[in-house]
Design a protein around this motif. Structure first.
Motif, PDB file in Angstrom:
ATOM      1  N   THR A  24      45.204  39.234  35.004  1.00 53.18           N
ATOM      2  CA  THR A  24      44.728  39.139  36.382  1.00 53.18           C
ATOM      3  C   THR A  24      43.306  38.584  36.429  1.00 53.18           C
ATOM      4  O   THR A  24      42.992  37.721  37.259  1.00 53.18           O
ATOM      5  CB  THR A  24      44.767  40.522  37.066  1.00 53.18           C
ATOM      6  OG1 THR A  24      46.110  41.029  37.040  1.00 53.18           O
ATOM      7  CG2 THR A  24      44.291  40.423  38.501  1.00 53.18           C
ATOM      8  N   LEU A  25      42.458  39.067  35.528  1.00 53.08           N
ATOM      9  CA  LEU A  25      41.080  38.567  35.464  1.00 53.08           C
ATOM     10  C   LEU A  25      41.045  37.093  35.094  1.00 53.08           C
ATOM     11  O   LEU A  25      40.241  36.319  35.636  1.00 53.08           O
ATOM     12  CB  LEU A  25      40.275  39.381  34.441  1.00 53.08           C
ATOM     13  CG  LEU A  25      39.993  40.835  34.818  1.00 53.08           C
ATOM     14  CD1 LEU A  25      39.266  41.545  33.673  1.00 53.08           C
ATOM     15  CD2 LEU A  25      39.169  40.920  36.095  1.00 53.08           C
ATOM     16  N   HIS A  26      41.929  36.692  34.187  1.00 55.76           N
ATOM     17  CA  HIS A  26      41.988  35.276  33.803  1.00 55.76           C
ATOM     18  C   HIS A  26      42.461  34.411  34.957  1.00 55.76           C
ATOM     19  O   HIS A  26      41.975  33.287  35.152  1.00 55.76           O
ATOM     20  CB  HIS A  26      42.929  35.106  32.612  1.00 55.76           C
ATOM     21  CG  HIS A  26      42.381  35.703  31.347  1.00 55.76           C
ATOM     22  ND1 HIS A  26      43.129  35.803  30.196  1.00 55.76           N
ATOM     23  CD2 HIS A  26      41.172  36.216  31.046  1.00 55.76           C
ATOM     24  CE1 HIS A  26      42.393  36.369  29.254  1.00 55.76           C
ATOM     25  NE2 HIS A  26      41.202  36.635  29.754  1.00 55.76           N
ATOM     26  N   LEU A  27      43.418  34.940  35.726  1.00 63.10           N
ATOM     27  CA  LEU A  27      43.917  34.191  36.877  1.00 63.10           C
ATOM     28  C   LEU A  27      42.822  34.019  37.921  1.00 63.10           C
ATOM     29  O   LEU A  27      42.660  32.943  38.502  1.00 63.10           O
ATOM     30  CB  LEU A  27      45.119  34.924  37.481  1.00 63.10           C
ATOM     31  CG  LEU A  27      45.793  34.245  38.681  1.00 63.10           C
ATOM     32  CD1 LEU A  27      46.341  32.878  38.286  1.00 63.10           C
ATOM     33  CD2 LEU A  27      46.906  35.131  39.233  1.00 63.10           C
ATOM     34  N   ILE A  28      42.052  35.077  38.162  1.00 64.87           N
ATOM     35  CA  ILE A  28      40.950  35.009  39.125  1.00 64.87           C
ATOM     36  C   ILE A  28      39.866  34.047  38.650  1.00 64.87           C
ATOM     37  O   ILE A  28      39.282  33.303  39.442  1.00 64.87           O
ATOM     38  CB  ILE A  28      40.348  36.414  39.343  1.00 64.87           C
ATOM     39  CG1 ILE A  28      41.364  37.314  40.041  1.00 64.87           C
ATOM     40  CG2 ILE A  28      39.053  36.335  40.158  1.00 64.87           C
ATOM     41  CD1 ILE A  28      40.919  38.750  40.175  1.00 64.87           C
ATOM     42  N   GLN A  29      39.614  34.042  37.342  1.00 64.52           N
ATOM     43  CA  GLN A  29      38.579  33.178  36.782  1.00 64.52           C
ATOM     44  C   GLN A  29      38.948  31.710  36.868  1.00 64.52           C
ATOM     45  O   GLN A  29      38.078  30.850  37.034  1.00 64.52           O
ATOM     46  CB  GLN A  29      38.342  33.558  35.318  1.00 64.52           C
ATOM     47  CG  GLN A  29      37.277  32.729  34.638  1.00 64.52           C
ATOM     48  CD  GLN A  29      37.041  33.185  33.201  1.00 64.52           C
ATOM     49  OE1 GLN A  29      35.966  33.618  32.857  1.00 64.52           O
ATOM     50  NE2 GLN A  29      38.061  33.095  32.374  1.00 64.52           N
ATOM     51  N   GLY A  30      40.225  31.411  36.772  1.00 66.00           N
ATOM     52  CA  GLY A  30      40.662  30.027  36.840  1.00 66.00           C
ATOM     53  C   GLY A  30      40.781  29.384  35.476  1.00 66.00           C
ATOM     54  O   GLY A  30      40.332  29.958  34.473  1.00 66.00           O
ATOM     55  N   PRO A  31      41.358  28.203  35.398  1.00 65.03           N
ATOM     56  CA  PRO A  31      41.589  27.541  34.113  1.00 65.03           C
ATOM     57  C   PRO A  31      40.322  26.937  33.505  1.00 65.03           C
ATOM     58  O   PRO A  31      39.345  26.668  34.208  1.00 65.03           O
ATOM     59  CB  PRO A  31      42.584  26.439  34.472  1.00 65.03           C
ATOM     60  CG  PRO A  31      42.234  26.098  35.885  1.00 65.03           C
ATOM     61  CD  PRO A  31      41.857  27.404  36.532  1.00 65.03           C
TER      62      PRO A  31
ATOM     63  N   PHE B 248      36.001  27.267  38.424  1.00 66.32           N
ATOM     64  CA  PHE B 248      36.357  28.118  39.561  1.00 66.32           C
ATOM     65  C   PHE B 248      35.929  29.572  39.364  1.00 66.32           C
ATOM     66  O   PHE B 248      36.303  30.440  40.152  1.00 66.32           O
ATOM     67  CB  PHE B 248      37.880  28.088  39.780  1.00 66.32           C
ATOM     68  CG  PHE B 248      38.443  26.719  39.999  1.00 66.32           C
ATOM     69  CD1 PHE B 248      37.922  25.881  40.974  1.00 66.32           C
ATOM     70  CD2 PHE B 248      39.491  26.261  39.220  1.00 66.32           C
ATOM     71  CE1 PHE B 248      38.444  24.618  41.184  1.00 66.32           C
ATOM     72  CE2 PHE B 248      40.025  24.996  39.414  1.00 66.32           C
ATOM     73  CZ  PHE B 248      39.497  24.164  40.393  1.00 66.32           C
ATOM     74  N   LYS B 249      35.141  29.834  38.323  1.00 71.13           N
ATOM     75  CA  LYS B 249      34.816  31.225  38.000  1.00 71.13           C
ATOM     76  C   LYS B 249      33.985  31.926  39.066  1.00 71.13           C
ATOM     77  O   LYS B 249      33.998  33.154  39.162  1.00 71.13           O
ATOM     78  CB  LYS B 249      34.086  31.291  36.654  1.00 71.13           C
ATOM     79  CG  LYS B 249      32.737  30.596  36.636  1.00 71.13           C
ATOM     80  CD  LYS B 249      32.102  30.695  35.261  1.00 71.13           C
ATOM     81  CE  LYS B 249      30.752  29.987  35.210  1.00 71.13           C
ATOM     82  NZ  LYS B 249      30.134  30.089  33.858  1.00 71.13           N
ATOM     83  N   ASP B 250      33.265  31.176  39.892  1.00 71.67           N
ATOM     84  CA  ASP B 250      32.424  31.777  40.926  1.00 71.67           C
ATOM     85  C   ASP B 250      33.120  31.855  42.285  1.00 71.67           C
ATOM     86  O   ASP B 250      32.503  32.236  43.285  1.00 71.67           O
ATOM     87  CB  ASP B 250      31.118  30.989  41.073  1.00 71.67           C
ATOM     88  CG  ASP B 250      30.268  31.040  39.808  1.00 71.67           C
ATOM     89  OD1 ASP B 250      30.277  32.099  39.152  1.00 71.67           O
ATOM     90  OD2 ASP B 250      29.610  30.033  39.486  1.00 71.67           O
ATOM     91  N   THR B 251      34.395  31.501  42.334  1.00 78.79           N
ATOM     92  CA  THR B 251      35.122  31.519  43.611  1.00 78.79           C
ATOM     93  C   THR B 251      35.827  32.842  43.859  1.00 78.79           C
ATOM     94  O   THR B 251      36.422  33.032  44.920  1.00 78.79           O
ATOM     95  CB  THR B 251      36.166  30.391  43.652  1.00 78.79           C
ATOM     96  OG1 THR B 251      37.171  30.644  42.653  1.00 78.79           O
ATOM     97  CG2 THR B 251      35.513  29.032  43.386  1.00 78.79           C
ATOM     98  N   ALA B 252      35.777  33.765  42.875  1.00 82.61           N
ATOM     99  CA  ALA B 252      36.432  35.082  43.001  1.00 82.61           C
ATOM    100  C   ALA B 252      37.909  34.944  43.358  1.00 82.61           C
ATOM    101  O   ALA B 252      38.459  35.734  44.126  1.00 82.61           O
ATOM    102  CB  ALA B 252      35.715  35.935  44.038  1.00 82.61           C
ATOM    103  N   GLY B 253      38.545  33.924  42.787  1.00 73.20           N
ATOM    104  CA  GLY B 253      39.971  33.708  43.036  1.00 73.20           C
ATOM    105  C   GLY B 253      40.266  32.928  44.291  1.00 73.20           C
ATOM    106  O   GLY B 253      41.432  32.673  44.609  1.00 73.20           O
TER     107      GLY B 253
END
Length: 201
Positions: free
Chosen positions: A112-119, A131-136
């Motif tokens: 889930t954390l990886h999905l929120i962080q983005g690729p 995308f790590k600063d977009t909070a998903g």
């Protein structure tokens, strides 16, 4: 009664889920499903942790196999009394199911954390988690996906596979909880029936 009967089949359900977790996690190493990308792709650190392969894969598979063996009385007997033998095996199964909850729960949280962080992808600023600063928030903001210039379709690939892994580990978590409930019911009801029979005698 249904929960007790189903208890023995729950361990078997963990086997295909664990195998699928291993397969899907391996696919994360092949962005867009191409081996060519795997050779040149700068794989992010979290994929080398092997959460899917190790925790929700190999470890869950190992626990499931042990529980299946324990449920076959022909393979293992700990004492002369049949009720003692069943109680002991139920206790071991509960301990193993608790470990399964820990492994699958950890994997579910990490995925889930990886999905929120983005690729981890290539962009105008180089390879990074853009995308790590977009909070998903990027998950529903489709236009920003174009910021990832490589590998091709990496955002879709990442979202689909991680969503599958979250679902698989979630199912493992539910099955392990049901397994504990089934074993507790079997143990407590079995102990109660022994006390009742002893009192009658």
């Amino acid at each position: 009664m249904a929960l007790e009967t189903c208890g023995s089949c729950l361990s078997c359900l963990l086997v295909p889920l664990a195998l699928w977790s291993i397969v899907v996690n391996i696919l994360l190493y092949f962005p867009n499903g191409k081996a060519l990308h795997a050779a040149s792709y700068q794989s992010p650190n979290h994929e080398w942790y092997f959460e899917g392969i190790c925790f929700s894969g190999v470890m869950i598979l190992l626990l499931a196999v042990i529980m299946i063996i324990l449920e076959c009385s022909v393979f293992y007997r700990c004492c002369q009394s049949e009720s003692c033998n069943k109680t002991y095996r139920s206790f071991i199964s509960i301990v193993l199911a608790l470990l399964g909850i820990a492994f699958s729960g950890y994997s579910c949280i990490i995925f889930t954390l990886h999905l929120i962080q983005g690729p981890f992808c290539n962009s105008s600023s180089g390879w990074n988690y853009i995308f790590k600063d977009t909070a998903g928030g990027y998950l529903t903001d489709y236009p920003v996906w174009s910021k990832c210039t490589g590998p091709a379709n990496i955002v879709e690939w990442n979202i689909i596979l991680l969503s599958i892994l979250i679902a698989l580990s979630g199912l493992q978590l539910i099955i392990c909880i049901l397994k504990i409930a089934a074993e507790l019911k079997r143990t407590l009801c079995g102990t109660y029936s022994v006390f009742v029979q002893a009192g009658i005698l």
